[in-house]
Write a protein that holds these residues in place. Structure first.
Motif, PDB file in Angstrom:
ATOM      1  N   TRP A  94       0.839  -1.204   0.000  1.00 39.70           N
ATOM      2  CA  TRP A  94       0.000   0.000   0.000  1.00 39.70           C
ATOM      3  C   TRP A  94       0.869   1.246   0.000  1.00 39.70           C
ATOM      4  N   LYS A  95       0.270   2.343  -0.452  1.00 39.36           N
ATOM      5  CA  LYS A  95       1.003   3.595  -0.660  1.00 39.36           C
ATOM      6  C   LYS A  95       0.654   4.608   0.427  1.00 39.36           C
ATOM      7  N   VAL A  96       1.526   5.590   0.619  1.00 38.97           N
ATOM      8  CA  VAL A  96       1.258   6.608   1.645  1.00 38.97           C
ATOM      9  C   VAL A  96      -0.068   7.302   1.326  1.00 38.97           C
ATOM     10  N   LYS A  97      -0.764   7.697   2.397  1.00 35.10           N
ATOM     11  CA  LYS A  97      -2.157   8.119   2.225  1.00 35.10           C
ATOM     12  C   LYS A  97      -2.347   9.575   1.860  1.00 35.10           C
ATOM     13  N   HIS A  98      -1.514  10.432   2.423  1.00 34.30           N
ATOM     14  CA  HIS A  98      -1.815  11.853   2.247  1.00 34.30           C
ATOM     15  C   HIS A  98      -1.397  12.330   0.859  1.00 34.30           C
ATOM     16  N   PRO A  99      -2.313  13.029   0.143  1.00 30.63           N
ATOM     17  CA  PRO A  99      -2.003  13.417  -1.237  1.00 30.63           C
ATOM     18  C   PRO A  99      -0.695  14.207  -1.373  1.00 30.63           C
ATOM     19  N   ALA A 100      -0.423  15.136  -0.450  1.00 33.23           N
ATOM     20  CA  ALA A 100       0.792  15.946  -0.590  1.00 33.23           C
ATOM     21  C   ALA A 100       2.033  15.066  -0.427  1.00 33.23           C
ATOM     22  N   ASP A 101       1.963  14.178   0.546  1.00 30.15           N
ATOM     23  CA  ASP A 101       3.047  13.241   0.810  1.00 30.15           C
ATOM     24  C   ASP A 101       3.274  12.350  -0.419  1.00 30.15           C
ATOM     25  N   TYR A 102       2.162  11.860  -0.953  1.00 30.01           N
ATOM     26  CA  TYR A 102       2.222  10.976  -2.126  1.00 30.01           C
ATOM     27  C   TYR A 102       2.817  11.703  -3.327  1.00 30.01           C
ATOM     28  N   LEU A 103       2.355  12.938  -3.550  1.00 35.04           N
ATOM     29  CA  LEU A 103       2.864  13.707  -4.700  1.00 35.04           C
ATOM     30  C   LEU A 103       4.376  13.882  -4.591  1.00 35.04           C
ATOM     31  N   ALA A 104       4.854  14.097  -3.373  1.00 38.25           N
ATOM     32  CA  ALA A 104       6.284  14.341  -3.183  1.00 38.25           C
ATOM     33  C   ALA A 104       7.109  13.056  -3.349  1.00 38.25           C
ATOM     34  N   LYS A 105       6.507  11.895  -3.032  1.00 40.63           N
ATOM     35  CA  LYS A 105       7.326  10.675  -2.932  1.00 40.63           C
ATOM     36  C   LYS A 105       7.051   9.619  -4.000  1.00 40.63           C
ATOM     37  N   ALA A 106       5.960   9.784  -4.787  1.00 37.07           N
ATOM     38  CA  ALA A 106       5.552   8.708  -5.713  1.00 37.07           C
ATOM     39  C   ALA A 106       6.710   8.235  -6.568  1.00 37.07           C
ATOM     40  N   GLY A 107       6.848   6.937  -6.697  1.00 34.47           N
ATOM     41  CA  GLY A 107       7.907   6.360  -7.528  1.00 34.47           C
ATOM     42  C   GLY A 107       9.143   6.002  -6.725  1.00 34.47           C
ATOM     43  N   THR A 108       9.237   6.488  -5.492  1.00 34.67           N
ATOM     44  CA  THR A 108      10.388   6.138  -4.647  1.00 34.67           C
ATOM     45  C   THR A 108       9.933   5.153  -3.568  1.00 34.67           C
ATOM     46  N   MET A 109      10.908   4.556  -2.912  1.00 32.52           N
ATOM     47  CA  MET A 109      10.577   3.606  -1.838  1.00 32.52           C
ATOM     48  C   MET A 109       9.770   4.289  -0.732  1.00 32.52           C
ATOM     49  N   ALA A 110       9.980   5.619  -0.581  1.00 28.68           N
ATOM     50  CA  ALA A 110       9.310   6.333   0.506  1.00 28.68           C
ATOM     51  C   ALA A 110       7.797   6.443   0.279  1.00 28.68           C
ATOM     52  N   ALA A 111       7.338   6.176  -0.953  1.00 31.88           N
ATOM     53  CA  ALA A 111       5.889   6.241  -1.218  1.00 31.88           C
ATOM     54  C   ALA A 111       5.184   4.960  -0.807  1.00 31.88           C
ATOM     55  N   ILE A 112       5.984   3.925  -0.492  1.00 28.29           N
ATOM     56  CA  ILE A 112       5.365   2.654  -0.096  1.00 28.29           C
ATOM     57  C   ILE A 112       5.030   2.715   1.388  1.00 28.29           C
ATOM     58  N   GLY A 113       3.728   2.703   1.669  1.00 25.00           N
ATOM     59  CA  GLY A 113       3.283   2.763   3.065  1.00 25.00           C
ATOM     60  C   GLY A 113       3.614   1.471   3.788  1.00 25.00           C
ATOM     61  N   GLY A 114       3.630   0.346   3.044  1.00 26.48           N
ATOM     62  CA  GLY A 114       3.964  -0.942   3.648  1.00 26.48           C
ATOM     63  C   GLY A 114       3.917  -2.060   2.627  1.00 26.48           C
ATOM     64  N   ASP A 115       4.683  -3.099   2.899  1.00 29.95           N
ATOM     65  CA  ASP A 115       4.683  -4.342   2.116  1.00 29.95           C
ATOM     66  C   ASP A 115       4.450  -5.458   3.117  1.00 29.95           C
TER      67      ASP A 115
END
Ligand SMILES: C[S@@+](CC[C@H](N)C(=O)[O-])C[C@H]1O[C@@H](n2cnc3c(N)ncnc32)[C@H](O)[C@@H]1O
Ligand code: SF4
Length: 383
Positions: free
Chosen positions: A284-305
């Motif tokens: 799953w991916k990080v939830k907050h849109p601003a956070d997601y916009l900043a991190k999408a495509g990097t490992m930091a956008a993965i909320g969890g595996d």
């Protein structure tokens, strides 16, 4: 032995005009102009990062969920679909659904979605009673709901779903029936009929509205509406889903059959079978849109595996498959979980002794009693 099931693509678009007081989806009130182009770029970066999980596989369905996907202009949906289909093989004629809030319907939009490739719409109608809509904090009234559906029909959409909720504050049985009748009059292909639930961390959970029908009244509504829908040719095939013949939601059916899906977008969840490792991965991916916009495509956008271990698989499978009126084939259980029937023999025996399931000719099918107590039946498989 785990085998690779069909693959779907879920795309989460996380903004709404206003947050509804009953809603616990990952949806955020729009403040000012939305960054459509940047969000599409983020979705593609996110997809690129997930692609190794789905090498060589064909996407069978796409679903834009929210939030309110219909806040996005057709150009943004088109840009996303073009780039996604250059990266993933799309099955010919695949179902592509977009969730639509009637309060956002604008002239010309539906034509645009159609030419972008969207071939199914899902409208968040909830009710046709203006008092109910107001108590639910909706941004639209019944006239706008009907007008939005007509606009979509004029644009050539005949495959659409209407979401209704029942057991609403101050709703009588007659009102719930009337909502279903008005929905049927619009000739949708599909109707979703959800019982309103008070979800934790919502305004309604903190301050429950007055006049919520009790359990018995809610059950009466469900039964009466189900009969009205059946008479009009909408067969129930899942706890809350009714469809005309051949018009079931292919996307949702893939979830309920414990299929695979890539989940991209803020807070989106994916589930993928990794055949070579005999593993099932949830991501799953990080939830907050601003956070997601900043991190999408990097490992930091993965909320969890998380890997679904063998102990947990029966429960996760049943959580989906036992929602279906038709149940599941025993061979499907084995293929999708990598476990043997004998691994759940004790639970199946208990469920049939309780009169909840029937096992016949290689299929496990919930009885009427089992459908009334779905959560208890599923609970048997929790280890
Ligand atoms: C993510 S919403 C999609 C549609 C769009 N956001 C809208 O509301 O118009 C999916 C559907 O879930 C249902 N839903 C949301 N919260 C619910 C709740 N607390 N109880 C029952 N159904 C709910 C509503 O029918 C809603 O249309
Ligand atoms: S419009 Fe839909 S997603 Fe948005 S807050 Fe309301 S129910 Fe939730």
């Amino acid at each position: 032995m785990l085998t690779t099931p069909p693959l779907s693509l879920y795309v989460h678009l996380p903004w709404c005009v206003r947050k509804c007081p009953y809603c616990d989806f990952n949806s955020h009130e729009q403040r000012g102009a939305l960054p459509f182009a940047a969000y599409v770029d983020a979705l593609i970066a996110d997809l690129d990062a997930d692609l190794p999980l789905a090498w060589g596989r064909t996407v069978q369905t796409v679903f834009f969920g929210g939030g309110t996907p219909s806040l996005f202009p057709p150009e943004a949906i088109d840009a996303f679909l073009q780039q996604a289909s250059a990266r993933l093989r799309f099955a010919p004629g695949l179902e592509i659904t977009l969730e639509t809030n009637p309060g956002t319907a604008e002239h010309g939009r539906f034509e645009g979605y159609r030419s972008a490739g969207v071939n199914r719409l899902s409208f968040g109608i909830q009710s046709f009673d203006d008092g109910c809509l107001q108590r639910l904090g909706r941004i639209h009234d019944s006239r706008e709901a009907e007008a939005a559906v007509k606009l979509a029909q004029d644009a050539g959409f005949d495959n659409f779903n209407l979401d209704l909720m029942y057991a609403l504050p101050e709703q009588s049985l007659a009102m719930a029936e009337h909502d279903v009748e008005r929905a049927i009059a619009l000739r949708p292909a599909h109707i979703s009929h959800y019982q309103l639930t008070l979800e934790p961390n919502t305004v309604f959970a903190a301050r429950p509205p007055a006049g919520i029908p009790d359990l018995d009244d809610s059950w009466d509504m469900q039964e009466r509406c189900q009969a009205l829908l059946a008479d009009a040719g909408y067969a129930q095939y899942e706890v809350s889903a009714y469809a005309r013949p051949g018009r079931q939601s292919a996307h949702n059916l893939n979830y309920w059959h414990f299929g695979d899906y890539l989940g991209i977008g803020a807070g989106a969840h994916g589930k993928l079978t990794l055949g070579s490792e005999q593993a099932i991965l949830r991501r799953w991916k990080v939830k907050h849109p601003a956070d997601y916009l900043a991190k999408a495509g990097t490992m930091a956008a993965i909320g969890g595996d998380e890997r679904i271990d063998a102990e947990r698989r029966p429960f996760d499978f049943m959580l989906n498959a036992l929602r279906l009126n038709g149940g599941f084939a025993q061979a499907e259980f084995e293929a999708r979980t990598g476990l043997a029937q004998s691994d759940i023999a004790r639970e199946l025996e208990q469920a049939s002794a309780n009169g909840w399931l029937e096992i016949d000719d290689g299929r496990v099918v919930p009885t009427e009693l089992g459908r009334r107590f779905t959560n208890d039946v599923i609970g048997l498989f929790l280890r």
